[in-house]
Scaffold this motif. Structure first.
Motif, PDB file in Angstrom:
ATOM      1  N   CYS A 168       4.373   4.429   3.610  1.00  0.00           N
ATOM      2  CA  CYS A 168       3.013   3.892   3.459  1.00  0.00           C
ATOM      3  C   CYS A 168       2.733   3.558   2.002  1.00  0.00           C
ATOM      4  N   ARG A 169       3.140   4.435   1.108  1.00  0.00           N
ATOM      5  CA  ARG A 169       2.932   4.189  -0.323  1.00  0.00           C
ATOM      6  C   ARG A 169       3.702   2.951  -0.772  1.00  0.00           C
ATOM      7  N   GLU A 170       4.942   2.828  -0.320  1.00  0.00           N
ATOM      8  CA  GLU A 170       5.758   1.662  -0.690  1.00  0.00           C
ATOM      9  C   GLU A 170       5.146   0.373  -0.143  1.00  0.00           C
ATOM     10  N   GLU A 171       4.671   0.401   1.092  1.00  0.00           N
ATOM     11  CA  GLU A 171       4.033  -0.782   1.678  1.00  0.00           C
ATOM     12  C   GLU A 171       2.814  -1.183   0.864  1.00  0.00           C
ATOM     13  N   PHE A 172       1.995  -0.203   0.536  1.00  0.00           N
ATOM     14  CA  PHE A 172       0.784  -0.470  -0.225  1.00  0.00           C
ATOM     15  C   PHE A 172       1.118  -1.044  -1.605  1.00  0.00           C
ATOM     16  N   GLU A 173       2.007  -0.384  -2.320  1.00  0.00           N
ATOM     17  CA  GLU A 173       2.348  -0.823  -3.672  1.00  0.00           C
ATOM     18  C   GLU A 173       2.967  -2.220  -3.665  1.00  0.00           C
ATOM     19  N   ARG A 174       3.810  -2.510  -2.696  1.00  0.00           N
ATOM     20  CA  ARG A 174       4.424  -3.838  -2.600  1.00  0.00           C
ATOM     21  C   ARG A 174       3.355  -4.903  -2.351  1.00  0.00           C
ATOM     22  N   PHE A 175       2.426  -4.612  -1.439  1.00  0.00           N
ATOM     23  CA  PHE A 175       1.408  -5.610  -1.122  1.00  0.00           C
ATOM     24  C   PHE A 175       0.435  -5.799  -2.280  1.00  0.00           C
ATOM     25  N   VAL A 176       0.121  -4.744  -3.012  1.00  0.00           N
ATOM     26  CA  VAL A 176      -0.767  -4.876  -4.173  1.00  0.00           C
ATOM     27  C   VAL A 176      -0.196  -5.912  -5.138  1.00  0.00           C
ATOM     28  N   LYS A 177       1.100  -5.839  -5.396  1.00  0.00           N
ATOM     29  CA  LYS A 177       1.739  -6.798  -6.308  1.00  0.00           C
ATOM     30  C   LYS A 177       1.628  -8.220  -5.774  1.00  0.00           C
ATOM     31  N   LEU A 178       1.834  -8.399  -4.494  1.00  0.00           N
ATOM     32  CA  LEU A 178       1.721  -9.728  -3.885  1.00  0.00           C
ATOM     33  C   LEU A 178       0.282 -10.242  -3.952  1.00  0.00           C
ATOM     34  N   GLU A 179      -0.661  -9.373  -3.662  1.00  0.00           N
ATOM     35  CA  GLU A 179      -2.067  -9.750  -3.709  1.00  0.00           C
ATOM     36  C   GLU A 179      -2.452 -10.180  -5.126  1.00  0.00           C
ATOM     37  N   GLN A 180      -2.020  -9.418  -6.120  1.00  0.00           N
ATOM     38  CA  GLN A 180      -2.319  -9.756  -7.508  1.00  0.00           C
ATOM     39  C   GLN A 180      -1.693 -11.092  -7.886  1.00  0.00           C
ATOM     40  N   ALA A 181      -0.467 -11.339  -7.433  1.00  0.00           N
ATOM     41  CA  ALA A 181       0.211 -12.601  -7.736  1.00  0.00           C
ATOM     42  C   ALA A 181      -0.546 -13.797  -7.148  1.00  0.00           C
ATOM     43  N   MET A 182      -1.261 -13.569  -6.046  1.00  0.00           N
ATOM     44  CA  MET A 182      -2.061 -14.634  -5.436  1.00  0.00           C
ATOM     45  C   MET A 182      -3.420 -14.787  -6.098  1.00  0.00           C
ATOM     46  N   GLY A 183      -3.732 -13.871  -7.023  1.00  0.00           N
ATOM     47  CA  GLY A 183      -5.041 -13.913  -7.666  1.00  0.00           C
ATOM     48  C   GLY A 183      -6.167 -13.483  -6.751  1.00  0.00           C
ATOM     49  N   ARG A 184      -5.845 -12.632  -5.772  1.00  0.00           N
ATOM     50  CA  ARG A 184      -6.841 -12.156  -4.815  1.00  0.00           C
ATOM     51  C   ARG A 184      -7.027 -10.651  -4.998  1.00  0.00           C
ATOM     52  N   SER A 185      -8.123 -10.150  -4.493  1.00  0.00           N
ATOM     53  CA  SER A 185      -8.366  -8.706  -4.511  1.00  0.00           C
ATOM     54  C   SER A 185      -9.093  -8.274  -3.243  1.00  0.00           C
ATOM     55  N   ASP A 186      -8.930  -9.044  -2.172  1.00  0.00           N
ATOM     56  CA  ASP A 186      -9.651  -8.754  -0.934  1.00  0.00           C
ATOM     57  C   ASP A 186      -8.765  -8.820   0.309  1.00  0.00           C
ATOM     58  N   LEU A 187      -7.458  -8.665   0.123  1.00  0.00           N
ATOM     59  CA  LEU A 187      -6.546  -8.798   1.251  1.00  0.00           C
ATOM     60  C   LEU A 187      -6.031  -7.458   1.774  1.00  0.00           C
ATOM     61  N   ILE A 188      -6.404  -6.373   1.097  1.00  0.00           N
ATOM     62  CA  ILE A 188      -6.101  -5.019   1.579  1.00  0.00           C
ATOM     63  C   ILE A 188      -7.359  -4.505   2.246  1.00  0.00           C
ATOM     64  N   LEU A 189      -7.232  -4.171   3.518  1.00  0.00           N
ATOM     65  CA  LEU A 189      -8.382  -3.792   4.334  1.00  0.00           C
ATOM     66  C   LEU A 189      -8.253  -2.321   4.740  1.00  0.00           C
ATOM     67  N   PRO A 190      -8.826  -1.409   3.956  1.00  0.00           N
ATOM     68  CA  PRO A 190      -8.720   0.017   4.271  1.00  0.00           C
ATOM     69  C   PRO A 190      -9.643   0.424   5.423  1.00  0.00           C
ATOM     70  N   VAL A 191      -9.119   1.259   6.291  1.00  0.00           N
ATOM     71  CA  VAL A 191      -9.885   1.838   7.387  1.00  0.00           C
ATOM     72  C   VAL A 191      -9.776   3.348   7.218  1.00  0.00           C
ATOM     73  N   TYR A 192     -10.909   3.994   6.912  1.00  0.00           N
ATOM     74  CA  TYR A 192     -10.922   5.437   6.686  1.00  0.00           C
ATOM     75  C   TYR A 192     -10.980   6.114   8.050  1.00  0.00           C
ATOM     76  N   TYR A 193      -9.868   6.726   8.449  1.00  0.00           N
ATOM     77  CA  TYR A 193      -9.708   7.238   9.813  1.00  0.00           C
ATOM     78  C   TYR A 193      -9.841   8.761   9.912  1.00  0.00           C
ATOM     79  N   ILE A 194      -9.209   9.495   8.981  1.00  0.00           N
ATOM     80  CA  ILE A 194      -9.309  10.958   8.954  1.00  0.00           C
ATOM     81  C   ILE A 194      -9.630  11.369   7.526  1.00  0.00           C
ATOM     82  N   ASP A 195     -10.605  12.242   7.384  1.00  0.00           N
ATOM     83  CA  ASP A 195     -11.074  12.689   6.078  1.00  0.00           C
ATOM     84  C   ASP A 195      -9.917  13.166   5.192  1.00  0.00           C
ATOM     85  N   SER A 196      -9.937  12.752   3.934  1.00  0.00           N
ATOM     86  CA  SER A 196      -8.875  13.103   2.995  1.00  0.00           C
ATOM     87  C   SER A 196      -9.473  13.535   1.662  1.00  0.00           C
TER      88      SER A 196
END
Length: 172
Positions: free
Chosen positions: A85-113
């Motif tokens: 999960c961490r690797e997926e997130f970190e990889r996508f963050v880099k792709l999102e930044q390369a696109m100049g976007r900051s709204d393509l990661i859609l978090p869903v808070y499912y269980i309290d952390s």
């Protein structure tokens, strides 16, 4: 599913197993609702359904993350403890930044952390810190509700509407 999906659900498989496939059904409902609202197919990658026997699973995940438009993170304590999960997130963050976007990661808070709730812990963890900076959908009150309840259906419809809007280039 098409060779490449439009969305990618990053989640801890044990959370879906614990809740008897609830997250799998949630993904299917969200995908269907986006399609209902747009008329266009909206496939969401999920490892248990979209990695065939014999595939190199890490390679398949990397390939899909590199081409999807959205990363849907199901936030739980296990999500933060999961290296994939961490690797997926970190990889996508880099792709999102390369696109100049900051709204393509859609978090869903499912269980309290506590990692997300406690500011000191959140700031000490790169993934939690970045997720904490994003507006998330709070599914915690709906976690034990059937996806057929009016509240769950309305929330899924709202999420689908937001995805459809972003798909058309909507940015605040």
């Amino acid at each position: 599913m098409n060779k490449y999906p439009i969305g990618f659900m990053s989640y801890a498989r044990a959370d879906d197993e614990h809740d008897k496939g609830y997250l799998t059904e949630w993904r299917e409902r969200l995908s269907g609702e986006v399609c209902a609202q747009t008329g266009d197919r909206f496939d969401i990658f999920q490892d248990r359904n979209d990695i065939a026997w014999g595939h190199n699973w890490r390679e398949r995940i990397r390939d899909c993350i590199d081409v999807v438009n959205f990363l849907i993170c199901i936030i739980t304590p296990r999500f933060f403890r999961s290296e994939p999960c961490r690797e997926e997130f970190e990889r996508f963050v880099k792709l999102e930044q390369a696109m100049g976007r900051s709204d393509l990661i859609l978090p869903v808070y499912y269980i309290d952390s506590t990692l997300l709730n406690d500011e000191m812990q959140r700031n000490a963890d790169a993934v939690a810190r970045l997720l904490g900076m994003r507006n998330y959908v709070d599914w915690r009150p709906l976690r034990f509700e059937s996806l057929d309840t009016p509240a769950a259906k309305k929330m899924l419809a709202r999420l689908a509407h937001d995805i459809a809007w972003r798909s058309k280039g909507g940015v605040c």
